[in-house]
Motif scaffolding. Structure first.
Motif, PDB file in Angstrom:
ATOM      1  N   LYS A 177    -109.700  90.142 -11.295  1.00 25.62           N
ATOM      2  CA  LYS A 177    -108.432  90.805 -11.605  1.00 25.62           C
ATOM      3  C   LYS A 177    -107.250  89.860 -11.365  1.00 25.62           C
ATOM      4  CE  LYS A 177    -109.645  95.622 -10.659  1.00 25.62           C
ATOM      5  NZ  LYS A 177    -109.398  96.762  -9.754  1.00 25.62           N
ATOM      6  N   THR A 178    -107.316  89.134 -10.274  1.00 21.79           N
ATOM      7  CA  THR A 178    -106.256  88.171  -9.965  1.00 21.79           C
ATOM      8  C   THR A 178    -106.181  87.087 -11.031  1.00 21.79           C
ATOM      9  OG1 THR A 178    -106.558  88.578  -7.610  1.00 21.79           O
ATOM     10  CG2 THR A 178    -105.410  86.553  -8.223  1.00 21.79           C
ATOM     11  N   MET A 179    -107.323  86.574 -11.458  1.00 23.34           N
ATOM     12  CA  MET A 179    -107.345  85.521 -12.485  1.00 23.34           C
ATOM     13  C   MET A 179    -106.855  86.051 -13.829  1.00 23.34           C
ATOM     14  SD  MET A 179    -108.180  82.619 -11.274  1.00 23.34           S
ATOM     15  CE  MET A 179    -107.210  83.045  -9.860  1.00 23.34           C
ATOM     16  N   ALA A 180    -107.242  87.255 -14.189  1.00 27.79           N
ATOM     17  CA  ALA A 180    -106.764  87.852 -15.446  1.00 27.79           C
ATOM     18  C   ALA A 180    -105.254  88.074 -15.387  1.00 27.79           C
ATOM     19  CB  ALA A 180    -107.487  89.162 -15.710  1.00 27.79           C
ATOM     20  N   GLY A 181    -104.754  88.525 -14.260  1.00 25.46           N
ATOM     21  CA  GLY A 181    -103.314  88.707 -14.102  1.00 25.46           C
ATOM     22  C   GLY A 181    -102.568  87.387 -14.190  1.00 25.46           C
ATOM     23  N   ALA A 182    -103.094  86.343 -13.561  1.00 30.83           N
ATOM     24  CA  ALA A 182    -102.458  85.029 -13.613  1.00 30.83           C
ATOM     25  C   ALA A 182    -102.454  84.488 -15.044  1.00 30.83           C
ATOM     26  CB  ALA A 182    -103.172  84.058 -12.678  1.00 30.83           C
ATOM     27  N   ALA A 183    -103.561  84.683 -15.774  1.00 27.67           N
ATOM     28  CA  ALA A 183    -103.612  84.238 -17.164  1.00 27.67           C
ATOM     29  C   ALA A 183    -102.603  85.003 -18.014  1.00 27.67           C
ATOM     30  CB  ALA A 183    -105.027  84.419 -17.721  1.00 27.67           C
ATOM     31  N   GLY A 184    -102.451  86.278 -17.771  1.00 30.99           N
ATOM     32  CA  GLY A 184    -101.467  87.075 -18.505  1.00 30.99           C
ATOM     33  C   GLY A 184    -100.044  86.624 -18.228  1.00 30.99           C
ATOM     34  N   VAL A 185     -99.736  86.350 -16.963  1.00 28.80           N
ATOM     35  CA  VAL A 185     -98.394  85.860 -16.612  1.00 28.80           C
ATOM     36  C   VAL A 185     -98.137  84.513 -17.278  1.00 28.80           C
ATOM     37  CG1 VAL A 185     -96.996  84.991 -14.683  1.00 28.80           C
ATOM     38  CG2 VAL A 185     -98.203  87.152 -14.476  1.00 28.80           C
ATOM     39  N   PHE A 186     -99.127  83.640 -17.272  1.00 24.62           N
ATOM     40  CA  PHE A 186     -98.977  82.328 -17.919  1.00 24.62           C
ATOM     41  C   PHE A 186     -98.746  82.496 -19.419  1.00 24.62           C
ATOM     42  CE2 PHE A 186    -100.840  78.681 -20.115  1.00 24.62           C
ATOM     43  CZ  PHE A 186    -100.012  77.686 -19.628  1.00 24.62           C
ATOM     44  N   ALA A 187     -99.516  83.362 -20.065  1.00 26.49           N
ATOM     45  CA  ALA A 187     -99.363  83.578 -21.505  1.00 26.49           C
ATOM     46  C   ALA A 187     -97.975  84.121 -21.837  1.00 26.49           C
ATOM     47  CB  ALA A 187    -100.448  84.529 -22.002  1.00 26.49           C
ATOM     48  N   ILE A 188     -97.509  85.064 -21.067  1.00 27.40           N
ATOM     49  CA  ILE A 188     -96.182  85.644 -21.328  1.00 27.40           C
ATOM     50  C   ILE A 188     -95.079  84.623 -21.063  1.00 27.40           C
ATOM     51  CG2 ILE A 188     -94.547  87.378 -20.474  1.00 27.40           C
ATOM     52  CD1 ILE A 188     -96.973  89.266 -20.179  1.00 27.40           C
ATOM     53  N   SER A 189     -95.269  83.756 -20.084  1.00 28.54           N
ATOM     54  CA  SER A 189     -94.232  82.770 -19.768  1.00 28.54           C
ATOM     55  C   SER A 189     -94.097  81.703 -20.853  1.00 28.54           C
ATOM     56  CB  SER A 189     -94.516  82.107 -18.421  1.00 28.54           C
ATOM     57  OG  SER A 189     -95.666  81.289 -18.506  1.00 28.54           O
ATOM     58  N   THR A 190     -95.110  81.524 -21.710  1.00 30.28           N
ATOM     59  CA  THR A 190     -95.019  80.530 -22.784  1.00 30.28           C
ATOM     60  C   THR A 190     -94.418  81.100 -24.059  1.00 30.28           C
ATOM     61  OG1 THR A 190     -97.275  80.994 -23.532  1.00 30.28           O
ATOM     62  CG2 THR A 190     -96.996  79.220 -21.906  1.00 30.28           C
ATOM     63  N   LEU A 191     -94.222  82.398 -24.128  1.00 27.68           N
ATOM     64  CA  LEU A 191     -93.675  83.014 -25.342  1.00 27.68           C
ATOM     65  C   LEU A 191     -92.310  82.478 -25.748  1.00 27.68           C
ATOM     66  CD1 LEU A 191     -94.824  86.731 -25.035  1.00 27.68           C
ATOM     67  CD2 LEU A 191     -95.677  84.980 -26.598  1.00 27.68           C
ATOM     68  N   PRO A 192     -91.369  82.279 -24.843  1.00 28.66           N
ATOM     69  CA  PRO A 192     -90.070  81.741 -25.290  1.00 28.66           C
ATOM     70  C   PRO A 192     -90.189  80.380 -25.966  1.00 28.66           C
ATOM     71  CG  PRO A 192     -89.890  82.614 -23.072  1.00 28.66           C
ATOM     72  CD  PRO A 192     -91.338  82.640 -23.439  1.00 28.66           C
ATOM     73  N   TRP A 193     -91.058  79.502 -25.443  1.00 29.68           N
ATOM     74  CA  TRP A 193     -91.227  78.178 -26.054  1.00 29.68           C
ATOM     75  C   TRP A 193     -91.876  78.308 -27.429  1.00 29.68           C
ATOM     76  CZ3 TRP A 193     -88.111  75.215 -23.762  1.00 29.68           C
ATOM     77  CH2 TRP A 193     -87.908  75.299 -22.391  1.00 29.68           C
ATOM     78  N   GLY A 194     -92.810  79.209 -27.574  1.00 24.66           N
ATOM     79  CA  GLY A 194     -93.431  79.440 -28.878  1.00 24.66           C
ATOM     80  C   GLY A 194     -92.437  79.979 -29.879  1.00 24.66           C
ATOM     81  N   ALA A 195     -91.543  80.855 -29.436  1.00 28.03           N
ATOM     82  CA  ALA A 195     -90.517  81.405 -30.329  1.00 28.03           C
ATOM     83  C   ALA A 195     -89.559  80.317 -30.791  1.00 28.03           C
ATOM     84  CB  ALA A 195     -89.749  82.515 -29.613  1.00 28.03           C
ATOM     85  N   ILE A 196     -89.189  79.420 -29.902  1.00 27.21           N
ATOM     86  CA  ILE A 196     -88.297  78.312 -30.277  1.00 27.21           C
ATOM     87  C   ILE A 196     -88.992  77.401 -31.286  1.00 27.21           C
ATOM     88  CG2 ILE A 196     -87.173  76.220 -29.410  1.00 27.21           C
ATOM     89  CD1 ILE A 196     -86.652  77.814 -26.799  1.00 27.21           C
ATOM     90  N   ALA A 197     -90.257  77.082 -31.051  1.00 31.58           N
ATOM     91  CA  ALA A 197     -90.997  76.218 -31.971  1.00 31.58           C
ATOM     92  C   ALA A 197     -91.149  76.883 -33.335  1.00 31.58           C
ATOM     93  CB  ALA A 197     -92.372  75.883 -31.389  1.00 31.58           C
ATOM     94  N   ALA A 198     -91.457  78.178 -33.357  1.00 28.89           N
ATOM     95  CA  ALA A 198     -91.602  78.897 -34.627  1.00 28.89           C
ATOM     96  C   ALA A 198     -90.278  78.926 -35.394  1.00 28.89           C
ATOM     97  CB  ALA A 198     -92.095  80.318 -34.365  1.00 28.89           C
TER      98      ALA A 198
END
Length: 180
Positions: free
Chosen positions: A40-61
């Protein structure tokens, strides 16, 4: 004299008051983080990491969809009298820490590229004898007219810098967008 049976019984006894055989683990603290909690901790950490990269992906897109419409400064590189045919000059563009290379191919022909190899960002140098841009780290060679790799591991061309010549001076005015 000690009886043999008494000695055997003393050695067989558990030295602690606990009834388990792993004396270095206390039962009440044994499972603070079990497998399920760890996953659960690892899945939560992966989710936080994925959400934190969204702004950079939006800028690149945004840059990919709308095109790169950044405004670059117009910087003086050199005077025409300071660079001979077949010679090169290093300069910083677009930022003060971005190294670039200007090559004078003929009397009125200039080419400029960012001089970081597209393989592993090693510096690229002008070889007057070979008339090629050379990356000494992994023997990469680039065509000076197009910036495309001709040998070695690099697969992408060098980013080309747009130039203008005004009143006997060469200026950098922008960076061409990378096209496949």
């Amino acid at each position: 004299m000690i009886d043999e049976n008494e000695n055997v019984n003393r050695n067989a006894a558990v030295p602690y008051d606990e009834d388990n055989y792993t004396h270095n683990i206390r039962k009440d603290n044994e499972r603070k983080l079990d497998r399920r909690s760890f996953l659960k901790t690892m899945a939560g950490a992966a989710g936080v990491f994925a959400i934190s990269t969204l702004p950079w992906g939006a800028i690149a897109a945004k840059h990919l969809v709308n095109g790169d419409k950044r405004a670059y400064p117009k910087n003086k590189i050199t005077a025409l009298t300071d660079i001979g045919v077949g010679e090169a000059v290093e300069f910083a563009y677009p930022g003060e820490h971005d190294s670039a290379l200007l090559v004078r191919l003929s009397e009125g022909t200039f080419k400029a590229y960012q001089n970081a190899c597209t393989h592993l960002k090693c510096p690229v140098f002008w070889s007057k004898d070979q008339r090629e841009l050379v990356c000494p780290c992994h023997h990469g060679l680039f065509d000076v007219h197009t910036g495309k790799p001709t040998a070695g591991p690099p697969k992408r061309p060098l980013p080309e810098i747009q130039l203008t010549v005004e009143s006997g001076t060469v200026y950098a005015t922008g960076v061409k967008r990378y096209e496949t």
